[in-house]
Design an enzyme around this catalytic site. Structure first.
Site, PDB file in Angstrom:
ATOM      1  N   HIS A 151       0.914  -1.250   0.049  1.00 31.12           N
ATOM      2  CA  HIS A 151      -0.083   0.310   0.018  1.00 31.12           C
ATOM      3  C   HIS A 151       0.852   1.486   0.096  1.00 31.12           C
ATOM      4  O   HIS A 151       2.063   1.143   0.530  1.00 31.12           O
ATOM      5  CB  HIS A 151      -0.889   0.007   1.096  1.00 31.12           C
ATOM      6  N   GLU A 204       0.877   3.803   1.905  1.00 29.31           N
ATOM      7  CA  GLU A 204       1.393   4.277   3.250  1.00 29.31           C
ATOM      8  C   GLU A 204       2.581   3.442   3.584  1.00 29.31           C
ATOM      9  O   GLU A 204       3.592   3.948   4.116  1.00 29.31           O
ATOM     10  CB  GLU A 204       0.136   3.898   4.233  1.00 29.31           C
ATOM     11  N   CYS A 241      -5.770   0.741   5.535  1.00 29.08           N
ATOM     12  CA  CYS A 241      -6.408  -0.235   6.076  1.00 29.08           C
ATOM     13  C   CYS A 241      -5.695  -0.641   7.664  1.00 29.08           C
ATOM     14  O   CYS A 241      -4.902   0.087   7.935  1.00 29.08           O
ATOM     15  CB  CYS A 241      -5.817  -1.375   5.144  1.00 29.08           C
ATOM     16  N   CYS A 288      -1.687  -0.889   7.517  1.00 26.77           N
ATOM     17  CA  CYS A 288      -1.250   0.382   7.489  1.00 26.77           C
ATOM     18  C   CYS A 288      -1.294   1.287   8.494  1.00 26.77           C
ATOM     19  O   CYS A 288      -0.240   2.093   9.202  1.00 26.77           O
ATOM     20  CB  CYS A 288      -1.714   1.122   6.167  1.00 26.77           C
TER      21      CYS A 288
END
Length: 149
Positions: free
Chosen positions: A75, A77, A103, A106
């Site tokens: 992801h 992040e 999520c 993260c």
């Protein structure tokens, strides 16, 4: 904290600019289903950036034949946080600007990285990450930069 309307307005303008920059950065992603960008900002400086995609050295394919995200896709992040961790910068006390709510995985990284504020502009399919950030007393702000027509 007694913040003047002018300071609030200036912060909103700054936050909106960083979110728009994160949205432009997301365009670097090879993912077809959703492109996400992230910027980590500290002391008015961008100290890291990231977008969703495969780890270094992997083929830039994010989805399988059924359009399901491959399990090794990182992801935005996670990419931004690991990038800052490999640098001489510290994300302690920083703000992360993300084009999608984080999520839960993260969110855990954001907490561990010492990031104190999360600003995002679109939802994720679950709110578990936002819930965890609230539990950790991290400031979370939603700013709509792409108004619905």
């Amino acid at each position: 904290m007694n913040t003047s309307p002018e300071k609030v307005h200036k912060q909103l303008q700054k936050d909106t600019r960083y979110l728009r920059m994160a949205a432009i950065w997301a365009e670097n992603s090879y993912c077809k289903r959703r492109q996400v960008g992230a910027l980590i900002v500290k002391n008015k400086r961008i100290i890291s950036d990231g977008y969703n995609g495969t780890p270094s050295g992997f083929d830039n394919t994010c989805e399988d034949e059924q359009n399901v995200t491959l399990p090794w896709v990182l992801h935005a992040e996670a990419n931004a946080i690991t990038k800052v961790a490999a640098s001489s910068n510290s994300s302690q006390g920083a703000t992360i600007y993300i084009t999608a709510a984080p999520c839960i995985e993260c969110a855990k990284l954001i907490i561990q990285a010492g990031i104190c504020r999360v600003v995002y502009c679109s939802s994720y399919h679950t709110e578990e990450g936002l819930s965890l950030l609230h539990q950790a007393k991290i400031v979370v702000d939603f700013i709509e930069i792409f108004p619905k027509h």
